[in-house]
Write an enzyme that holds these catalytic residues in place. Structure first.
Site, mmCIF file in Angstrom:
data_model
loop_
_atom_site.group_PDB
_atom_site.id
_atom_site.type_symbol
_atom_site.label_atom_id
_atom_site.label_comp_id
_atom_site.label_asym_id
_atom_site.label_seq_id
_atom_site.Cartn_x
_atom_site.Cartn_y
_atom_site.Cartn_z
ATOM 1 N N ARG A 128 7.762 -10.786 5.481
ATOM 2 C CA ARG A 128 7.577 -10.515 6.907
ATOM 3 C C ARG A 128 8.288 -11.599 7.700
ATOM 4 N NH1 ARG A 128 1.089 -9.203 6.512
ATOM 5 N NH2 ARG A 128 1.270 -7.682 4.829
ATOM 6 N N HIS A 140 -8.434 -0.962 0.665
ATOM 7 C CA HIS A 140 -7.472 -2.045 0.459
ATOM 8 C C HIS A 140 -8.279 -3.321 0.229
ATOM 9 C CE1 HIS A 140 -4.183 0.188 2.836
ATOM 10 N NE2 HIS A 140 -5.286 0.867 3.090
ATOM 11 N N HIS A 156 -5.473 -1.367 -4.411
ATOM 12 C CA HIS A 156 -5.825 -0.194 -3.610
ATOM 13 C C HIS A 156 -6.631 0.753 -4.477
ATOM 14 C CE1 HIS A 156 -2.343 -1.954 -1.549
ATOM 15 N NE2 HIS A 156 -3.071 -1.666 -0.485
ATOM 16 N N CYS A 187 0.791 -1.232 0.000
ATOM 17 C CA CYS A 187 0.000 0.000 0.000
ATOM 18 C C CYS A 187 0.828 1.289 0.000
ATOM 19 C CB CYS A 187 -1.028 0.000 1.138
ATOM 20 S SG CYS A 187 -0.507 -0.756 2.663
ATOM 21 N N LYS A 189 -12.128 -3.421 8.750
ATOM 22 C CA LYS A 189 -12.098 -4.280 7.577
ATOM 23 C C LYS A 189 -13.234 -5.299 7.599
ATOM 24 C CE LYS A 189 -8.527 -7.128 9.794
ATOM 25 N NZ LYS A 189 -7.346 -7.976 9.589
ATOM 26 N N ASP A 194 -3.080 -7.978 -4.322
ATOM 27 C CA ASP A 194 -3.371 -6.719 -3.646
ATOM 28 C C ASP A 194 -3.947 -5.689 -4.612
ATOM 29 O OD1 ASP A 194 -3.410 -5.498 -1.226
ATOM 30 O OD2 ASP A 194 -1.246 -5.302 -1.023
ATOM 31 N N GLN A 254 0.607 -11.258 -2.503
ATOM 32 C CA GLN A 254 -0.780 -10.847 -2.295
ATOM 33 C C GLN A 254 -1.421 -10.436 -3.614
ATOM 34 O OE1 GLN A 254 0.231 -7.684 0.570
ATOM 35 N NE2 GLN A 254 -1.024 -8.756 2.067
#
Length: 641
Positions: A366, A518, A388, A337, A472, A386, A384
């Protein structure tokens, strides 16, 4: 009198000092027989604990997660009582509930202990359970607590007590066993009707390798024997479906200590599976108006300081990458992000440009403790799906609903039809964990709740489960064995746009702040593939299978026909392989079944002469002979999503 508000919003008046069990009895004797504990103003209490002021109360049964957790915590105490009765002098560490069941860390002294003794302990637990002894809570002073466990000679409890403030310490007693515990517990031991001790392991006291290694005994209990039977059957099925086992057998992925723990290696067949998932999502995203972007695998430390990730996660991330320039530090990317925020800022934006939807299959890193790593479900590097979305405040709810549609389309296409949408809100009693104003949080939380209601989702609300920057919607999916997984998440964020000073020019010609959404329908490809493997037992939908067919020539004489057949199928975008091994056809079929290849095409003299194939379907058996064209049409029809 005090007012008690129930989950349905109704309110009842009772005398101060009423217990949750008495409230249950006032509603229904049947309900009272099933109450294990109660949630009072967001905290789980014993059902026998007095309520002195106006409160919101939720009665907890076996059907509630917190009800199960209380049941299993109480079972840990009952196991400890059984151990103390069978092995006098045993000392106890901690005994919490876990996701399924409980464990207790114990010190047997010089005694050797093994799983051979499980049956004796299980019998003793059930014997004690039948006494229906109450779990009795008693506040004690720190001095009295120290005196009690000093006399008992349990140094582990004394070690725990020294960190506790006076006035916060409670004991719980059932039968002949007293433990240091803040609770809560079920009303009495009689609720426990079935028990199974699962495994035994070593565990250093307080996770410190310099301290003594204790014996950790894992167990699980149920209020009915039939539920234990079903659970043990599910475990046997889960072993067969374990994604680590099937991933190896099907040659999908591997791990290497030389590469690094928690860093999966995608093999050719696994890569094909993964790419099909990526292509599926990209196709859906293009249709929904997303633009594909790519960001680097590292980012400057200041990027994550700005986003807030460094403050929240910096200490637990991989160590910074230093460059030859003094003071310059980079981090392996933990999130996509912040990079997307910087992409948004590359040019001025007008209200007419919004929403901007950036999508990326971005790999992030991570640091997870080695003991937490587990196959593909818990790794250190993962990708991910992902995206946005940057939109105007008046667009948030509509965009959120479109994302819900995309998540549900994904679940439907992949056979996940049993799910609940968890509305994850911030902890109202610990706002320091989060960034942003109360006003923005209230707005974001209300928009998620409204969007979920308007889409008719089955929802539950969980406080304290929000991301640090916003609330979320988490999709909790049950697999074929009834296990719950978190797949897919959508988040509303008013905070990162402020931290990155994102702007757009409104119709009033003034600068305004966009809102971020997100979203990741898969969550991560690694975790999603793991769950999918276990959900379908490796029997992927045909359109997703890395190998949709395997041709099995009866002998070397028919290999040319097999090659011709393979080329014809691949020309129609149907992928597979030929088994050229000098093995009997029965062995080839068995091996293909183990690898879960959907279609086996057996070719011999008859098939080669007539231009036919003899078709077998994995798990179904012989489908008979058909022409190449007939087989193609069957495949094309089946893979149409």
């Amino acid at each position: 009198m005090i007012n008690i508000t129930l989950p349905d919003g109704s309110s009842r008046q009772y005398d101060s000092g009423i217990t949750s069990m008495q409230i249950a009895q006032s509603i229904s004797e049947g309900l009272a027989r099933n109450v294990l504990a109660a949630e009072v103003d967001g905290q789980v209490w014993d059902a026998s604990r007095a309520i002195e002021k106006d409160s919101s109360v939720k009665l907890l049964t076996w059907n509630d997660l917190q009800g199960k957790a209380t049941f299993w915590h109480s079972s840990a105490h009952l196991m400890a009582e059984a151990l103390e009765a069978l092995y006098p002098g045993t000392k106890f560490g901690i005994g919490p509930a876990i996701e399924t069941g409980f464990y207790y860390d114990v010190d047997f002294g010089d005694r050797e202990f093994s799983s051979d003794e499980f049956k004796k302990i299980e019998d003793k637990i059930l014997e004690l359970a039948k006494t229906k002894e109450e779990y009795i809570r008693k506040p004690v002073s720190k001095a009295d607590a120290i005196d009690y466990f000093t006399e008992k000679g349990d140094e582990y409890k004394l070690d725990l007590i020294k960190d506790l403030p006076d006035g916060s310490i409670t004991f719980y007693t059932q039968g002949n066993f007293t433990d240091l515990c803040r609770g809560p517990h079920i009303p009495n031991t009689g609720f426990i009707k079935a028990v199974k001790l699962m495994s035994v392991a070593g565990a250093y006291w307080r996770g410190d390798e310099s301290r003594k290694q204790l014996t950790r005994i894992y167990g699980v209990t149920f209020p009915k024997q039939s539920e234990l039977t079903d659970y043990l059957h599910m475990l046997e099925e889960a072993k067969k479906r374990d994604h680590r086992k099937l991933g190896k057998e099907m040659e999908l992925f591997a791990f290497s200590e030389k590469v690094g723990m928690g860093l999966p290696l995608w093999l050719p067949k696994g890569t094909a599976l993964r790419e099909r998932l990526v292509n599926f999502m990209q196709k859906a995203q293009v249709k929904a108006g997303y633009e594909q972007v790519i960001s680097p695998h590292i980012g400057h430390k200041n990027l994550y300081v700005t986003s807030g990730h460094y403050e929240k996660y910096g200490a637990d991330s991989f160590q910074p990458i230093k460059t030859p320039q003094e003071g310059e530090e980079f981090f392996l990317k933990p999130m996509n992000c912040p990079h997307h925020c910087e992409m948004y800022k590359t040019k001025p934006r007008s209200y007419k440009d919004l929403p901007v939807r950036y999508a990326e299959f971005g790999t992030v890193y991570r640091y997870e403790q080695s003991g937490e790593l587990h196959g593909l479900t818990r790794v250190r590097g993962f990708t991910q799906d992902d995206a946005h979305l940057f939109c105007r405040p008046d667009q948030v709810k509509e965009e959120f609903k479109k994302v819900i549609d995309l998540v549900l389309y994904t679940f439907t296409s992949l056979g996940f039809d049993n799910y609940t949408a968890q509305i994850s809100l911030r902890d109202p009693n610990n706002k320091a964990k989060y960034i942003g104003t109360d006003e923005n949080w209230a707005l974001a939380e209300s928009q998620i709740i409204e969007a979920a209601n308007e889409k008719g989702l089955k929802t539950v609300v969980e406080y304290g489960e929000a991301a640090f920057y916003g609330p979320k919607l988490d999709f909790m999916v049950k697999d074929a064995l009834g296990r719950k997984w978190q797949l897919g998440t959508v988040q509303v964020d008013y905070n990162l746009p402020e931290r990155f000073e994102l702007e757009y020019t409104g119709s009033d010609n003034q600068k305004h702040r966009p809102v971020m959404i997100h979203r990741a329908p898969f969550g991560s490809l690694e975790r999603f593939v793991a769950v999918l493997i276990e959900h379908c037992g490796g029997n992927f939908p045909l359109w997703l299978s890395p190998e949709q067919f395997i041709i099995l020539p009866i002998s070397e004489k028919y290999e040319d026909y097999a090659k011709k057949l393979s080329e014809s199928l691949k020309d129609s975008d149907i992928c597979g392989l030929i088994d050229f091994r000098d093995e009997k056809i029965g062995r080839k079929i068995r091996d293909a079944e183990v690898k879960k290849i959907p279609y086996m095409l057996i070719v011999g003299e008859k098939e080669a002469t007539e231009g036919m194939v003899s078709v077998r379907r994995h798990g179904e058996g012989d489908l008979g002979s058909m022409s190449i064209e007939e087989f193609k049409q069957r495949i094309i029809k089946e893979i149409t999503v």
